[in-house]
Scaffold this motif. Structure first.
Motif, PDB file in Angstrom:
ATOM      1  N   ALA A  61       0.830  -1.209   0.000  1.00 11.93           N
ATOM      2  CA  ALA A  61       0.000   0.000   0.000  1.00 11.93           C
ATOM      3  C   ALA A  61       0.862   1.256   0.000  1.00 11.93           C
ATOM      4  CB  ALA A  61      -0.938  -0.006   1.208  1.00 11.93           C
ATOM      5  N   ILE A  62       1.933   1.240   0.766  1.00  8.87           N
ATOM      6  CA  ILE A  62       2.824   2.404   0.832  1.00  8.87           C
ATOM      7  C   ILE A  62       3.571   2.579  -0.490  1.00  8.87           C
ATOM      8  CG2 ILE A  62       4.914   3.295   1.944  1.00  8.87           C
ATOM      9  CD1 ILE A  62       3.753   1.935   4.550  1.00  8.87           C
ATOM     10  N   LEU A  63       4.056   1.477  -1.054  1.00  6.74           N
ATOM     11  CA  LEU A  63       4.781   1.548  -2.320  1.00  6.74           C
ATOM     12  C   LEU A  63       3.903   2.061  -3.448  1.00  6.74           C
ATOM     13  CD1 LEU A  63       6.921  -1.686  -2.102  1.00  6.74           C
ATOM     14  CD2 LEU A  63       7.737   0.671  -1.970  1.00  6.74           C
ATOM     15  N   SER A  64       2.600   1.803  -3.357  1.00  6.48           N
ATOM     16  CA  SER A  64       1.693   2.301  -4.393  1.00  6.48           C
ATOM     17  C   SER A  64       1.486   3.815  -4.288  1.00  6.48           C
ATOM     18  CB  SER A  64       0.342   1.581  -4.322  1.00  6.48           C
ATOM     19  OG  SER A  64      -0.402   2.017  -3.201  1.00  6.48           O
ATOM     20  N   ARG A  65       1.809   4.392  -3.126  1.00  3.62           N
ATOM     21  CA  ARG A  65       1.626   5.831  -2.902  1.00  3.62           C
ATOM     22  C   ARG A  65       2.914   6.630  -3.054  1.00  3.62           C
ATOM     23  NH1 ARG A  65      -2.772   6.400   1.858  1.00  3.62           N
ATOM     24  NH2 ARG A  65      -4.112   4.704   1.167  1.00  3.62           N
ATOM     25  N   TYR A  66       4.050   5.981  -2.831  1.00  2.00           N
ATOM     26  CA  TYR A  66       5.329   6.682  -2.824  1.00  2.00           C
ATOM     27  C   TYR A  66       6.282   6.048  -3.830  1.00  2.00           C
ATOM     28  CZ  TYR A  66       3.628   8.673   1.519  1.00  2.00           C
ATOM     29  OH  TYR A  66       2.877   9.316   2.457  1.00  2.00           O
ATOM     30  N   ASP A  67       7.239   6.828  -4.275  1.00  3.32           N
ATOM     31  CA  ASP A  67       8.228   6.353  -5.236  1.00  3.32           C
ATOM     32  C   ASP A  67       9.440   5.806  -4.486  1.00  3.32           C
ATOM     33  OD1 ASP A  67       9.443   5.830  -7.660  1.00  3.32           O
ATOM     34  OD2 ASP A  67      10.313   7.840  -7.794  1.00  3.32           O
ATOM     35  N   GLU A  68       9.271   4.665  -3.880  1.00  7.49           N
ATOM     36  CA  GLU A  68      10.351   3.993  -3.150  1.00  7.49           C
ATOM     37  C   GLU A  68      10.392   2.544  -3.611  1.00  7.49           C
ATOM     38  OE1 GLU A  68      12.438   5.264  -0.904  1.00  7.49           O
ATOM     39  OE2 GLU A  68      11.526   7.234  -0.775  1.00  7.49           O
ATOM     40  N   ASP A  69      11.514   1.865  -3.352  1.00  8.27           N
ATOM     41  CA  ASP A  69      11.560   0.447  -3.664  1.00  8.27           C
ATOM     42  C   ASP A  69      11.378  -0.366  -2.385  1.00  8.27           C
ATOM     43  OD1 ASP A  69      14.180  -0.339  -2.475  1.00  8.27           O
ATOM     44  OD2 ASP A  69      14.980   1.042  -3.964  1.00  8.27           O
ATOM     45  N   GLY A  70      11.030  -1.637  -2.560  1.00  9.37           N
ATOM     46  CA  GLY A  70      10.735  -2.496  -1.422  1.00  9.37           C
ATOM     47  C   GLY A  70      11.889  -2.663  -0.457  1.00  9.37           C
ATOM     48  N   ASP A  71      13.117  -2.709  -0.970  1.00  7.16           N
ATOM     49  CA  ASP A  71      14.276  -2.864  -0.102  1.00  7.16           C
ATOM     50  C   ASP A  71      14.492  -1.639   0.777  1.00  7.16           C
ATOM     51  OD1 ASP A  71      14.782  -5.378  -1.119  1.00  7.16           O
ATOM     52  OD2 ASP A  71      16.182  -4.642  -2.637  1.00  7.16           O
ATOM     53  N   THR A  72      14.117  -0.480   0.272  1.00  6.15           N
ATOM     54  CA  THR A  72      14.259   0.755   1.036  1.00  6.15           C
ATOM     55  C   THR A  72      13.173   0.871   2.087  1.00  6.15           C
ATOM     56  OG1 THR A  72      15.216   1.877  -0.869  1.00  6.15           O
ATOM     57  CG2 THR A  72      14.340   3.274   0.871  1.00  6.15           C
ATOM     58  N   ILE A  73      11.948   0.515   1.727  1.00  2.00           N
ATOM     59  CA  ILE A  73      10.815   0.744   2.616  1.00  2.00           C
ATOM     60  C   ILE A  73      10.732  -0.273   3.756  1.00  2.00           C
ATOM     61  CG2 ILE A  73       8.966  -0.558   1.493  1.00  2.00           C
ATOM     62  CD1 ILE A  73       8.657   3.062   2.594  1.00  2.00           C
ATOM     63  N   ALA A  74      11.196  -1.506   3.550  1.00  2.76           N
ATOM     64  CA  ALA A  74      11.039  -2.560   4.559  1.00  2.76           C
ATOM     65  C   ALA A  74      11.606  -2.193   5.933  1.00  2.76           C
ATOM     66  CB  ALA A  74      11.622  -3.873   4.053  1.00  2.76           C
ATOM     67  N   PRO A  75      12.871  -1.750   6.031  1.00  2.75           N
ATOM     68  CA  PRO A  75      13.375  -1.416   7.367  1.00  2.75           C
ATOM     69  C   PRO A  75      12.699  -0.175   7.952  1.00  2.75           C
ATOM     70  CG  PRO A  75      15.050  -0.966   5.705  1.00  2.75           C
ATOM     71  CD  PRO A  75      13.920  -1.655   5.021  1.00  2.75           C
ATOM     72  N   LEU A  76      12.340   0.765   7.108  1.00  2.00           N
ATOM     73  CA  LEU A  76      11.652   1.970   7.589  1.00  2.00           C
ATOM     74  C   LEU A  76      10.255   1.631   8.097  1.00  2.00           C
ATOM     75  CD1 LEU A  76      12.710   4.439   4.752  1.00  2.00           C
ATOM     76  CD2 LEU A  76      13.716   4.195   7.039  1.00  2.00           C
ATOM     77  N   LEU A  77       9.571   0.736   7.406  1.00  2.00           N
ATOM     78  CA  LEU A  77       8.246   0.290   7.836  1.00  2.00           C
ATOM     79  C   LEU A  77       8.336  -0.444   9.160  1.00  2.00           C
ATOM     80  CD1 LEU A  77       5.228  -0.157   7.481  1.00  2.00           C
ATOM     81  CD2 LEU A  77       5.781  -2.095   5.980  1.00  2.00           C
ATOM     82  N   SER A  78       9.337  -1.293   9.306  1.00  2.00           N
ATOM     83  CA  SER A  78       9.535  -2.013  10.556  1.00  2.00           C
ATOM     84  C   SER A  78       9.735  -1.042  11.717  1.00  2.00           C
ATOM     85  CB  SER A  78      10.744  -2.943  10.428  1.00  2.00           C
ATOM     86  OG  SER A  78      10.947  -3.656  11.613  1.00  2.00           O
ATOM     87  N   GLU A  79      10.556  -0.016  11.510  1.00  2.00           N
ATOM     88  CA  GLU A  79      10.780   1.001  12.548  1.00  2.00           C
ATOM     89  C   GLU A  79       9.492   1.739  12.886  1.00  2.00           C
ATOM     90  OE1 GLU A  79      13.920   3.696  11.498  1.00  2.00           O
ATOM     91  OE2 GLU A  79      15.302   2.049  11.059  1.00  2.00           O
ATOM     92  N   ALA A  80       8.722   2.105  11.868  1.00  2.00           N
ATOM     93  CA  ALA A  80       7.473   2.835  12.101  1.00  2.00           C
ATOM     94  C   ALA A  80       6.488   1.978  12.888  1.00  2.00           C
ATOM     95  CB  ALA A  80       6.858   3.275  10.771  1.00  2.00           C
ATOM     96  N   LEU A  81       6.363   0.701  12.530  1.00  2.00           N
ATOM     97  CA  LEU A  81       5.456  -0.193  13.258  1.00  2.00           C
ATOM     98  C   LEU A  81       5.888  -0.345  14.714  1.00  2.00           C
ATOM     99  CD1 LEU A  81       4.834  -2.954  10.577  1.00  2.00           C
ATOM    100  CD2 LEU A  81       3.110  -1.406  11.539  1.00  2.00           C
ATOM    101  N   GLU A  82       7.189  -0.534  14.937  1.00  2.00           N
ATOM    102  CA  GLU A  82       7.685  -0.680  16.312  1.00  2.00           C
ATOM    103  C   GLU A  82       7.425   0.582  17.135  1.00  2.00           C
ATOM    104  OE1 GLU A  82       8.624  -3.340  17.858  1.00  2.00           O
ATOM    105  OE2 GLU A  82       8.726  -4.646  16.109  1.00  2.00           O
ATOM    106  N   GLU A  83       7.603   1.755  16.539  1.00  2.00           N
ATOM    107  CA  GLU A  83       7.356   3.004  17.259  1.00  2.00           C
ATOM    108  C   GLU A  83       5.870   3.171  17.571  1.00  2.00           C
ATOM    109  OE1 GLU A  83       8.210   6.689  19.137  1.00  2.00           O
ATOM    110  OE2 GLU A  83       9.323   4.850  18.765  1.00  2.00           O
ATOM    111  N   LEU A  84       5.000   2.860  16.620  1.00  2.00           N
ATOM    112  CA  LEU A  84       3.557   2.954  16.861  1.00  2.00           C
ATOM    113  C   LEU A  84       3.121   1.963  17.933  1.00  2.00           C
ATOM    114  CD1 LEU A  84       2.358   3.393  13.169  1.00  2.00           C
ATOM    115  CD2 LEU A  84       2.323   5.147  14.964  1.00  2.00           C
ATOM    116  N   LEU A  85       3.716   0.783  17.950  1.00  2.00           N
ATOM    117  CA  LEU A  85       3.437  -0.191  19.015  1.00  2.00           C
ATOM    118  C   LEU A  85       3.910   0.346  20.358  1.00  2.00           C
ATOM    119  CD1 LEU A  85       4.496  -3.485  17.225  1.00  2.00           C
ATOM    120  CD2 LEU A  85       2.212  -3.013  18.141  1.00  2.00           C
ATOM    121  N   ARG A  86       5.114   0.884  20.389  1.00  2.00           N
ATOM    122  CA  ARG A  86       5.678   1.420  21.637  1.00  2.00           C
ATOM    123  C   ARG A  86       4.806   2.521  22.226  1.00  2.00           C
ATOM    124  NH1 ARG A  86       8.305   5.429  23.666  1.00  2.00           N
ATOM    125  NH2 ARG A  86       8.512   6.612  21.737  1.00  2.00           N
TER     126      ARG A  86
END
Length: 94
Positions: A61-86
């Motif tokens: 869903a994020i890749l469909s909205r932004y001009d990023e590749d999957g390898d770039t977004i994966a670690p950033l997404l993981s960080e965002a999810l962990e922060e939202l959980l925290r």
């Protein structure tokens, strides 16, 4: 740690999300706290307020909205999810 098989969700009745450009502020009715969210975390929370997602679905869903590749977004997404959980803004279920 983010697992590909887990489902992440947010409770619209517990949160008030206010976008400011690409960023957002979110008020948690449960804690009474207001939090600043950078662009990716704001996008992730906005999506999770619509429906539950797995990390793979969120990445697509994020890749469909932004001009990023999957390898770039994966670690950033993981960080965002962990922060939202925290912050207690989202929940995960196995």
């Amino acid at each position: 740690m983010v697992s590909a098989s887990e489902i992440y969700r947010a409770s619209p009745e517990d949160l008030a999300l206010r976008p400011f450009g690409d960023e957002a502020a979110v008020f948690s009715r449960a804690s009474g706290a207001t939090h600043y969210l950078p662009p990716l975390a704001a996008c992730v929370l906005g999506l999770l307020l619509e429906r539950p997602f797995t990390p793979g679905e969120l990445a697509a869903a994020i890749l469909s909205r932004y001009d990023e590749d999957g390898d770039t977004i994966a670690p950033l997404l993981s960080e965002a999810l962990e922060e939202l959980l925290r912050l207690g803004l989202i929940h995960r279920q196995p």
